[in-house]
Design an enzyme around this catalytic site. Sequence first.
Site, PDB file in Angstrom:
ATOM      1  N   HIS A   1      70.631  -1.320  73.679  1.00 39.61           N
ATOM      2  CA  HIS A   1      69.735  -1.120  72.538  1.00 39.61           C
ATOM      3  C   HIS A   1      68.540  -0.297  72.988  1.00 39.61           C
ATOM      4  CE1 HIS A   1      71.273  -3.666  69.228  1.00 39.61           C
ATOM      5  NE2 HIS A   1      71.739  -4.453  70.188  1.00 39.61           N
TER       6      HIS A   1
ATOM      7  N   HIS B   1      71.787  -9.910  69.743  1.00 42.20           N
ATOM      8  CA  HIS B   1      71.677 -10.813  70.891  1.00 42.20           C
ATOM      9  C   HIS B   1      70.307 -11.498  70.912  1.00 42.20           C
ATOM     10  CE1 HIS B   1      75.311  -8.898  72.194  1.00 42.20           C
ATOM     11  NE2 HIS B   1      75.331  -9.537  73.349  1.00 42.20           N
TER      12      HIS B   1
ATOM     13  N   ASP C   1      64.645  -1.843  69.052  1.00 43.85           N
ATOM     14  CA  ASP C   1      65.555  -2.872  68.561  1.00 43.85           C
ATOM     15  C   ASP C   1      65.155  -4.256  69.055  1.00 43.85           C
ATOM     16  OD1 ASP C   1      66.862  -0.611  67.698  1.00 43.85           O
ATOM     17  OD2 ASP C   1      68.353  -0.648  69.303  1.00 43.85           O
TER      18      ASP C   1
END
Length: 289
Positions: A222, A181, A226
Amino acid sequence: MTLYIGREASKLWKRVCAETTTEINLLADNWKYILTGLILQYIHGLAARGVHYLHRPGPTLQDAGFFLLPELGEDKAYISETVFTFAFLSFVMWTFHPFIFKSKKIYTVLVWCRVLAFLVASQFLRIITFYSTQLPGPNYHCREGSKLARLPHPESVFEVLLINFPRGITHGCGDLIFSSHMIFTLVFVLTYQKYGTKRCIKQLGWLVAVVQSFLIIASRKHYTVDVTVAWYTVNLVVFFLDKKLPELPDRTGGASFLLPLSTRDKDSKTKEESHKLLNGNSVDPADWV
């Protein structure tokens, strides 16, 4: 009033038709890059689906972001996806704005060639990292006790190739470092930072990227690492790759549309000038009739 609306609608239609001709000419010369980028997007999804078969749920790792940010909860996890969808759709609409507005600075096809190049390079690094070490997913459906935390062995190769779209994309586990994302969000923001014209939208874009980062961690999709790795990796990828790619021609100098041409000679001229655009050379507006 009716006459004015009709005249403006006619101008808009001519603008859309002319811009469509321009982009079709560019697409004819760049379709291989677009198609390759889209295929590699699928391969990235396939790799993310594959690592889910290797995922083994376990205790959630100690994470600084989890201590600092309160957990949104499973019922509010949609907030993060809503912000991401807003950023995604806003960028897509901006890349097609030359079809509508007079103030044009970009060519849609050429912008997407660059965007796909940035995405593919970042996703290639992402695949390497999440296959190197599989971490226990912090997301709700990846925790011990969830039916989706472990995938049973596939019964056929088609089960793997179809990647259970779209549920296989939204409910994956194991593809953690680094956040996909954030790859998309940062590539979009960096692209608009360079080719966009509205300062307030640039500032809003960076604000959305920061908010998106916090929401990803707060929704436990996450770990903080990350998101952190995504911030410096994507910026570095775009910084170095942008220097290697040919620069886009700037349309703010008054370059006109590639209007539809009927004769064979004019068709040949259109293709020749399209090649100039692809090479970053300037085009004399007086050449277009």
